[in-house]
Design a protein around this motif. Structure first.
Motif, PDB file in Angstrom:
ATOM      1  N   GLU A   1      16.146  82.560  69.705  1.00 58.98           N
ATOM      2  CA  GLU A   1      16.234  82.042  68.348  1.00 58.98           C
ATOM      3  C   GLU A   1      15.117  82.650  67.515  1.00 58.98           C
ATOM      4  N   PHE A   2      15.464  83.068  66.302  1.00 59.16           N
ATOM      5  CA  PHE A   2      14.518  83.659  65.367  1.00 59.16           C
ATOM      6  C   PHE A   2      14.539  82.867  64.071  1.00 59.16           C
ATOM      7  N   GLN A   3      13.464  83.006  63.295  1.00 58.14           N
ATOM      8  CA  GLN A   3      13.402  82.352  61.991  1.00 58.14           C
ATOM      9  C   GLN A   3      12.863  83.335  60.970  1.00 58.14           C
ATOM     10  N   CYS A   4      13.448  83.318  59.791  1.00 56.78           N
ATOM     11  CA  CYS A   4      12.948  84.116  58.678  1.00 56.78           C
ATOM     12  C   CYS A   4      11.769  83.352  58.066  1.00 56.78           C
ATOM     13  N   VAL A   5      10.568  83.893  58.198  1.00 55.41           N
ATOM     14  CA  VAL A   5       9.387  83.170  57.728  1.00 55.41           C
ATOM     15  C   VAL A   5       8.874  83.670  56.385  1.00 55.41           C
ATOM     16  N   GLU A   6       9.305  84.863  55.965  1.00 55.28           N
ATOM     17  CA  GLU A   6       8.829  85.382  54.695  1.00 55.28           C
ATOM     18  C   GLU A   6       9.794  86.440  54.170  1.00 55.28           C
ATOM     19  N   ILE A   7      10.008  86.421  52.866  1.00 56.65           N
ATOM     20  CA  ILE A   7      10.761  87.470  52.183  1.00 56.65           C
ATOM     21  C   ILE A   7       9.894  87.911  51.020  1.00 56.65           C
ATOM     22  N   ASP A   8       9.368  89.116  51.096  1.00 54.52           N
ATOM     23  CA  ASP A   8       8.435  89.580  50.072  1.00 54.52           C
ATOM     24  C   ASP A   8       9.036  89.609  48.678  1.00 54.52           C
ATOM     25  N   SER A   9      10.301  89.982  48.546  1.00 52.60           N
ATOM     26  CA  SER A   9      10.901  90.083  47.218  1.00 52.60           C
ATOM     27  C   SER A   9      11.037  88.723  46.539  1.00 52.60           C
ATOM     28  N   VAL A  10      11.032  87.633  47.314  1.00 52.40           N
ATOM     29  CA  VAL A  10      11.142  86.300  46.721  1.00 52.40           C
ATOM     30  C   VAL A  10       9.941  86.021  45.831  1.00 52.40           C
ATOM     31  N   GLU A  11       8.747  86.349  46.315  1.00 50.24           N
ATOM     32  CA  GLU A  11       7.558  86.128  45.518  1.00 50.24           C
ATOM     33  C   GLU A  11       7.539  87.031  44.286  1.00 50.24           C
ATOM     34  N   GLU A  12       8.039  88.245  44.434  1.00 49.90           N
ATOM     35  CA  GLU A  12       8.002  89.210  43.347  1.00 49.90           C
ATOM     36  C   GLU A  12       9.075  88.940  42.296  1.00 49.90           C
ATOM     37  N   ASP A  13      10.287  88.622  42.723  1.00 52.42           N
ATOM     38  CA  ASP A  13      11.419  88.516  41.808  1.00 52.42           C
ATOM     39  C   ASP A  13      11.815  87.084  41.476  1.00 52.42           C
ATOM     40  N   GLY A  14      11.285  86.106  42.190  1.00 51.97           N
ATOM     41  CA  GLY A  14      11.680  84.727  41.964  1.00 51.97           C
ATOM     42  C   GLY A  14      13.017  84.376  42.574  1.00 51.97           C
ATOM     43  N   ASP A  15      13.564  85.264  43.406  1.00 55.50           N
ATOM     44  CA  ASP A  15      14.834  84.992  44.070  1.00 55.50           C
ATOM     45  C   ASP A  15      14.623  84.025  45.228  1.00 55.50           C
ATOM     46  N   SER A  16      15.702  83.372  45.658  1.00 62.59           N
ATOM     47  CA  SER A  16      15.593  82.458  46.787  1.00 62.59           C
ATOM     48  C   SER A  16      16.080  83.078  48.086  1.00 62.59           C
ATOM     49  N   ALA A  17      16.587  84.318  48.020  1.00 57.80           N
ATOM     50  CA  ALA A  17      17.128  84.956  49.215  1.00 57.80           C
ATOM     51  C   ALA A  17      17.134  86.463  49.019  1.00 57.80           C
ATOM     52  N   CYS A  18      17.481  87.162  50.079  1.00 55.42           N
ATOM     53  CA  CYS A  18      17.690  88.606  49.979  1.00 55.42           C
ATOM     54  C   CYS A  18      18.866  88.975  50.867  1.00 55.42           C
ATOM     55  N   VAL A  19      19.395  90.151  50.627  1.00 54.86           N
ATOM     56  CA  VAL A  19      20.429  90.704  51.491  1.00 54.86           C
ATOM     57  C   VAL A  19      19.764  91.804  52.300  1.00 54.86           C
ATOM     58  N   VAL A  20      19.813  91.677  53.612  1.00 46.92           N
ATOM     59  CA  VAL A  20      19.193  92.655  54.502  1.00 46.92           C
ATOM     60  C   VAL A  20      20.168  93.812  54.685  1.00 46.92           C
TER      61      VAL A  20
END
Length: 80
Positions: A50-69
Motif C-alpha cells: 500500500e502506498f500513499q500520495c503525501v505531496e503534490i508540488d503543483s498543488v502548492e504552486e497552482d492551488g489545485d487539489s489534484a494532479c494527473v500523473v
C-alpha cells in the motif's frame, strides 16, 4: 511539470526496488489522477503493497487539489 511524492505504508520490500517494481509500472503509460492523501495498493513481485500520495508540488504552486500523473511527472518514492 508536476512532482509527486509517494510513501510506502506497509510491506517489507527494499526502498531501492519500490520505484522500478511497483511505482513505475503502476503509472507508466497511463493517466492517473491523484489527490494528496490518496492511498492505493499495487500488486508487485513481492506481493501487494500500500502506498500513499503525501505531496503534490503543483498543488502548492497552482492551488489545485489534484494532479494527473503522466510519463513526464517527477515521482519521488520514500520508505515508511
Amino acid at each position: 511539470q508536476d512532482s509527486l511524492t509517494q510513501a510506502k505504508i506497509d510491506g517489507s520490500v527494499e526502498d531501492a526496488d519500490l520505484f522500478e517494481n511497483y511505482i513505475k509500472p503502476y503509472f507508466e503509460g497511463k493517466f492517473r489522477s491523484m489527490h494528496r492523501g490518496d492511498s492505493f495498493t499495487i500488486d508487485g513481485p513481492a506481493g501487494k503493497l500500500e502506498f500513499q500520495c503525501v505531496e503534490i508540488d503543483s498543488v502548492e504552486e497552482d492551488g489545485d487539489s489534484a494532479c494527473v500523473v503522466v510519463d513526464d511527472t517527477t515521482i519521488e518514492c520514500e520508505g515508511d
